[in-house]
Enzyme design. Structure first.
Site, PDB file in Angstrom:
ATOM      1  N   TYR A 149       0.829  -1.220   0.000  1.00 24.94           N
ATOM      2  CA  TYR A 149       0.000   0.000   0.000  1.00 24.94           C
ATOM      3  C   TYR A 149       0.862   1.268   0.000  1.00 24.94           C
ATOM      4  O   TYR A 149       0.411   2.326  -0.422  1.00 24.94           O
ATOM      5  CB  TYR A 149      -0.927   0.040   1.223  1.00 24.94           C
TER       6      TYR A 149
ATOM      7  N   LYS B 251       2.939 -15.181   2.897  1.00 27.35           N
ATOM      8  CA  LYS B 251       2.985 -15.948   1.639  1.00 27.35           C
ATOM      9  C   LYS B 251       4.447 -16.290   1.385  1.00 27.35           C
ATOM     10  O   LYS B 251       5.027 -15.978   0.334  1.00 27.35           O
ATOM     11  CB  LYS B 251       2.356 -15.084   0.526  1.00 27.35           C
TER      12      LYS B 251
ATOM     13  N   ASP C  31      -3.386 -18.034   1.753  1.00 27.41           N
ATOM     14  CA  ASP C  31      -4.486 -18.738   1.092  1.00 27.41           C
ATOM     15  C   ASP C  31      -5.072 -19.801   2.014  1.00 27.41           C
ATOM     16  O   ASP C  31      -6.298 -19.972   2.105  1.00 27.41           O
ATOM     17  CB  ASP C  31      -4.043 -19.327  -0.263  1.00 27.41           C
TER      18      ASP C  31
ATOM     19  N   ASP D 114      -5.868  -6.686   5.563  1.00 30.41           N
ATOM     20  CA  ASP D 114      -7.045  -5.985   5.050  1.00 30.41           C
ATOM     21  C   ASP D 114      -8.106  -6.999   4.635  1.00 30.41           C
ATOM     22  O   ASP D 114      -9.288  -6.909   5.004  1.00 30.41           O
ATOM     23  CB  ASP D 114      -6.602  -5.139   3.838  1.00 30.41           C
TER      24      ASP D 114
ATOM     25  N   ASP E  99     -11.668  -8.525   6.992  1.00 31.79           N
ATOM     26  CA  ASP E  99     -13.041  -8.416   6.479  1.00 31.79           C
ATOM     27  C   ASP E  99     -13.704  -9.790   6.449  1.00 31.79           C
ATOM     28  O   ASP E  99     -14.877  -9.941   6.773  1.00 31.79           O
ATOM     29  CB  ASP E  99     -13.051  -7.806   5.070  1.00 31.79           C
TER      30      ASP E  99
END
Ligand code: NAD
Length: 354
Positions: free
Chosen positions: A142, A188, A220, A244, A248
């Site tokens: 980001y 990851k 994942d 992020d 959610d």
């Protein structure tokens, strides 16, 4: 004691939900003899309209001079076609960076009363869900260098440095010590160099926290595990991008995005408190938004920035009682005909504080 709070109501449902949360703070102030003084400042879409920038310098200055910041939400379709650095989201990222708020704490708790609102089967939920996502907030893809060549090429640089990982990992380990003493590091590392560094640093630090059980998952797999076996998680430690998305996902397990608060913290007790949801332009100005996430954010403010644990618990219990008594806003109601509005939900919670 007087606590100075900068208030950014923002866009969409922001002003409606923040107003209810401020009433709760005022009531707590009267009940426990604290005084909360507010300075309202602009950021996001409304700041673009009124000041031609999503983050006016005055907003940063007022926030820095305060003990905490209460934020609604920013953004909406009106500003969606502006270039990236002029959009409301730039205000949100900018304020987190300007205030040095590198740690985002997002608890995902399923209230027993809302079990039916969770998309998970009852046997998966078991006796309930209570996990905490600790998301790094001021680094990662980001904030890395961005490039764009018209419609032909684009790139966003993902990067992390040792001090950035160490300070967020410390927050996760310390948080786990106050909870069930388990940290799951999500990355990851099978593909990304950034993740391999992240995991190495977390493994090094874990040696200083022998009382904490560790687990390491690829993002994942973590996304899958959240829906098949969420009870394995206590504290999830992860970077900005993965956090992020996973927070959610975790929030939806609890029934509604309208229920969950968050705290963004730096090196001191100063923090910014906001619901995890957005500005919900589809339901703005209709008095149907759920104010609970913002009211629970105020409880986090009382706990983390002001050290007022009893007052924080009082707010959380008042919310729980409202749910136990059957009060629901439309997003969490099974029968929308009997749901109550944003202001009414605020009133019920205030009544429970008496
Ligand atoms: P959103 O969270 O605003 O809404 C998603 C869905 O959840 C909508 O159907 C909405 O009505 C519902 N919802 C959200 N909060 C609710 C509440 N308190 N009560 C009842 N229902 C609620 O996400 P979105 O639609 O993807 O984004 C809308 C705008 O918000 C966009 O401009 C986005 O950039 C912005 N946004 C801001 C923040 C923030 O300020 N922190 C976070 C996410 C999105």
């Amino acid at each position: 004691m007087n606590y100075k709070i900068a208030v950014i109501k923002g866009d969409g449902i922001g002003p409606e939900i923040v107003s209810e949360a401020m009433k709760v703070l005022d009531f707590i102030g009267e009940k426990y003899n604290h005084s909360f003084s507010y300075t309202e400042v602009l950021a996001g879409g409304i700041a673009i309209d009124e000041c031609n920038t999503p983050l006016p310098q005055k907003t940063i200055d007022v926030c820095k001079a305060s003990d905490a910041v209460l934020l609604g939400a920013m953004g909406g379709p009106k500003w969606d076609n502006l270039p990236g650095d002029k959009r409301p989201e730039a205000g949100l990222l900018g304020i987190r960076k300007a205030l040095g708020l590198f740690a985002n704490l997002r608890p995902a708790i399923l209230f027993e009363e809302l079990r039916a609102a969770s998309p998970l089967k009852s046997e998966i939920i078991g006796e309930g869900l209570d996990l905490l996502v600790v998301r790094e907030l001021t680094g990662d893809v980001y904030f890395g260098e961005k490039k764009r060549d018209g419609d032909e090429y684009a790139s966003d640089l993902m990067n992390y440095s040792r001090p950035e990982v160490e300070r967020i990992a410390k927050v996760a380990f310390e948080s786990a010590r106050k909870r069930d003493k388990k940290v799951t590091c999500v990355d990851k590392a099978n593909v990304l160099e950034t993740s391999r560094l992240w995991r190495k640093i977390v493994m090094d630090m874990a040696k200083q926290y022998e009382d904490i059980e560790m687990d390491y998952l690829y993002v994942d797999n973590a996304a899958m595990q959240l829906v098949v076996n969420p009870k394995q998680f206590d504290v999830i430690l992860t970077g900005n991008l993965f956090g992020d998305i996973l927070s959610d996902e975790a929030s939806m397990l609890t029934g509604s995005i309208g229920m969950l608060p968050s705290a963004s913290l730096g090196d001191s007790s100063f923090g910014m408190y906001e619901p995890i949801h957005g500005s919900a332009p589809d339901i703005a100005n209709q008095d149907i938004a759920n104010p609970i996430a913002t009211i629970m954010s105020v409880a986090m403010m009382l706990r983390y920035s002001f050290g007022l644990e009893k007052e924080a618990l009082d707010v959380e219990k008042a919310v729980q009682k409202a749910l136990a008594d059957g009060y629901r806003t439309a997003d969490i109601a099974t029968d929308t005909k009997t749901s109550i509005g944003c202001v009414e939900m605020g009133k019920v919670i205030l009544e429970n504080l008496k």
